[in-house]
Design a protein around this motif. Structure first.
Motif, PDB file in Angstrom:
ATOM      1  N   HIS A 242      -4.681  -5.533   1.922  1.00 61.15           N
ATOM      2  CA  HIS A 242      -3.226  -5.544   1.872  1.00 61.15           C
ATOM      3  C   HIS A 242      -2.755  -6.699   0.991  1.00 61.15           C
ATOM      4  O   HIS A 242      -3.480  -7.665   0.752  1.00 61.15           O
ATOM      5  CB  HIS A 242      -2.654  -5.685   3.291  1.00 61.15           C
ATOM      6  CG  HIS A 242      -1.163  -5.667   3.345  1.00 61.15           C
ATOM      7  ND1 HIS A 242      -0.420  -4.576   2.982  1.00 61.15           N
ATOM      8  CD2 HIS A 242      -0.262  -6.633   3.687  1.00 61.15           C
ATOM      9  CE1 HIS A 242       0.861  -4.850   3.121  1.00 61.15           C
ATOM     10  NE2 HIS A 242       0.991  -6.097   3.543  1.00 61.15           N
ATOM     11  N   SER A 370       1.472  -5.858   8.265  1.00 65.01           N
ATOM     12  CA  SER A 370       0.270  -5.612   7.450  1.00 65.01           C
ATOM     13  C   SER A 370      -0.577  -4.499   8.062  1.00 65.01           C
ATOM     14  O   SER A 370      -1.085  -3.624   7.350  1.00 65.01           O
ATOM     15  CB  SER A 370      -0.566  -6.890   7.354  1.00 65.01           C
ATOM     16  OG  SER A 370       0.155  -7.922   6.710  1.00 65.01           O
ATOM     17  N   ALA A 374      -1.369  -1.037   6.154  1.00 65.79           N
ATOM     18  CA  ALA A 374      -2.771  -0.827   5.771  1.00 65.79           C
ATOM     19  C   ALA A 374      -3.436   0.291   6.570  1.00 65.79           C
ATOM     20  O   ALA A 374      -4.356   0.950   6.063  1.00 65.79           O
ATOM     21  CB  ALA A 374      -3.554  -2.128   5.971  1.00 65.79           C
TER      22      ALA A 374
END
Length: 443
Positions: A242, A370, A374
């Motif tokens: 990420h 994140s 992701a």
């Protein structure tokens, strides 16, 4: 003795049969003994009259003086009686004494203070301030009250100043999923109430009411081992691809692709966790003095420091720094932080003023976002603690690594008494060998 023999002999001579002789002998023995006792008392009284207390006695006399208690002895008795008075029965006082016990048992400060917070909330909801007034009905009302307030209760210092009615008002209008403390938290509060009640009972406080918190516990939806999912290596690799770790627009816009890599606590904490298995707060609250070198082995010292406590005694440990962290520049980062005169390794993760948050809470938003980006919405609900489970499982699957070495690395208590009492801390070179075998999930 002579009186007894003579009385029995006379009785047997005068009685027509053995049983009658024994009865008559017993009566004559009592009469003779009574006469001797009266004579002895008369003699003693006469001696006391002739020789008052404090005067010298004749050498032939066998009487003993009985000294009157001294003033100092009476005072000492009074002090002892005062010391045995029933302890203060106020709930706040009882829990205070319980908290001192917990501190003596080396329970972490954060855990100890939860007992005091529980009693404050119990008083707020029930109005009961004396441990002798705690009833099963009151504990049940407390449990129900916990399910009616905001599940964010306690995260703001201002919550402590609100009345129960104000807390209910604050919860009004909130979405249903934000009302009511979790089952785990409610059950913890119930356990604390039970321990306070037991503490009072152990001190000799007479408690007219019995309570049974086990009947009030809420059913938790997941088993302990299922509460948090475990990361797989491929999932961690996706997370570390990420933009927060590969390059974003800026420190303020970390979820947009760019060329800026901001190496602060939000960058380092997940990486460190993936090659140590350490807890979030253990990592986020590291100080510069916690990064050490011994026998040429750089390592983390997870122990009490200026900004945090340890969770358990087993949490006190040393864990080698993985070579991949060194290659990524972690030790250089620490040296830079030292030059800035910062105590904390990750000052960006310090809790805000006016909150009860701990180090690491500020990681939350960007970390969750994140995971969401992701992992396509993060359907398995992975969290930071899932990294710890990943490391623990990975080492457990290394069948040549002794169980005690794994527990020493992740900071868990050994269940075997022999290991817990007699085993020594695993040496750094041994742990380093295991740490270096962990997969590196970032490039």
């Amino acid at each position: 003795m002579q009186t007894y023999i003579l009385a029995m002999a006379h009785a047997h001579r005068s009685a027509p049969d053995l049983e009658a002789g024994r009865a008559a002998g017993f009566r004559e023995m009592l009469d003779a003994t009574r006469s001797e006792m009266i004579a002895a008392e008369t003699c003693a009284f006469s001696n006391q009259t002739e020789n008052p207390v404090g005067a010298p006695h004749n050498a032939d006399m066998k009487t003993e003086e009985i000294a009157a208690p001294k003033d100092s002895q009476m005072a000492s008795h009074g002090e002892s009686a005062a010391a045995l008075k029933t302890p203060d029965t106020a709930l706040t006082e009882v829990v205070g004494r319980l908290m001192e016990d917990k501190k003596a048992d080396n329970l972490r400060t954060g855990t100890v203070t939860q007992y005091g917070s529980c009693i404050e909330l119990f008083i707020k909801i029930t109005g009961i301030t004396d441990v002798r007034d705690v009833t099963q009905t009151a504990v049940s009302a407390f449990r129900d009250g916990l399910r009616r307030i905001s599940n964010s209760y306690g995260k703001s210092l201002a919550d402590k100043d609100l009345t129960y009615n104000q807390l209910l008002q604050k919860a009004t209008g909130l979405p249903q999923d934000r009302v009511g403390l979790s089952a785990t938290t409610v059950n913890r509060h119930l356990d604390h109430i039970r321990q306070v009640h037991d503490k009072a009972d152990s001190e000799g406080i007479v408690l007219p009411h019995k309570i049974n918190t086990s009947k009030l516990r809420l059913k938790e939806r997941k088993r302990d081992r299922d509460k948090r999912a475990v990361f797989r290596a491929d999932e961690l690799e996706k997370v570390f691809q990420h933009t927060l770790w590969t390059g974003s627009v800026s420190a303020a816009r970390r979820h947009e692709t760019g060329s800026v890599i901001t190496k602060d606590g939000q960058y380092w904490c997940p990486l460190i966790a993936s090659v140590t298995g350490a807890r979030l707060e253990e990592i986020a609250a590291l100080t510069v003095s916690d990064i050490r070198i011994e026998d040429c082995i750089p390592h983390f010292s997870f122990d009490e420091n200026e900004i945090r406590d340890v969770k358990t005694e087993a949490s006190r440990r040393r864990v080698p720094v993985h070579s991949a962290l060194i290659d990524a520049g972690f030790l250089n980062y620490v040296e830079d932080i030292k030059r800035r005169k910062s105590v904390a390794v990750f000052p960006d993760l310090a809790p805000g003023t006016g909150t009860t948050s701990k180090y690491g809470k500020r990681l939350g938003y960007n970390w969750r976002k994140s995971l969401y980006h992701a992992l396509d919405g993060n359907p398995r609900e992975l969290c930071f603690h899932s990294i710890r489970h990943f490391v623990n499982k990975t080492i457990r699957d290394m069948h040549d690594v002794p169980r005690l070495v794994r527990l020493n690395i992740v900071g868990q208590e050994a269940t075997d008494t022999n290991d817990r009492v007699y085993a020594k801390e695993t040496e750094l070179p041994v742990m380093q060998n295991v740490i270096e075998r962990l997969p590196v999930c970032w490039k």
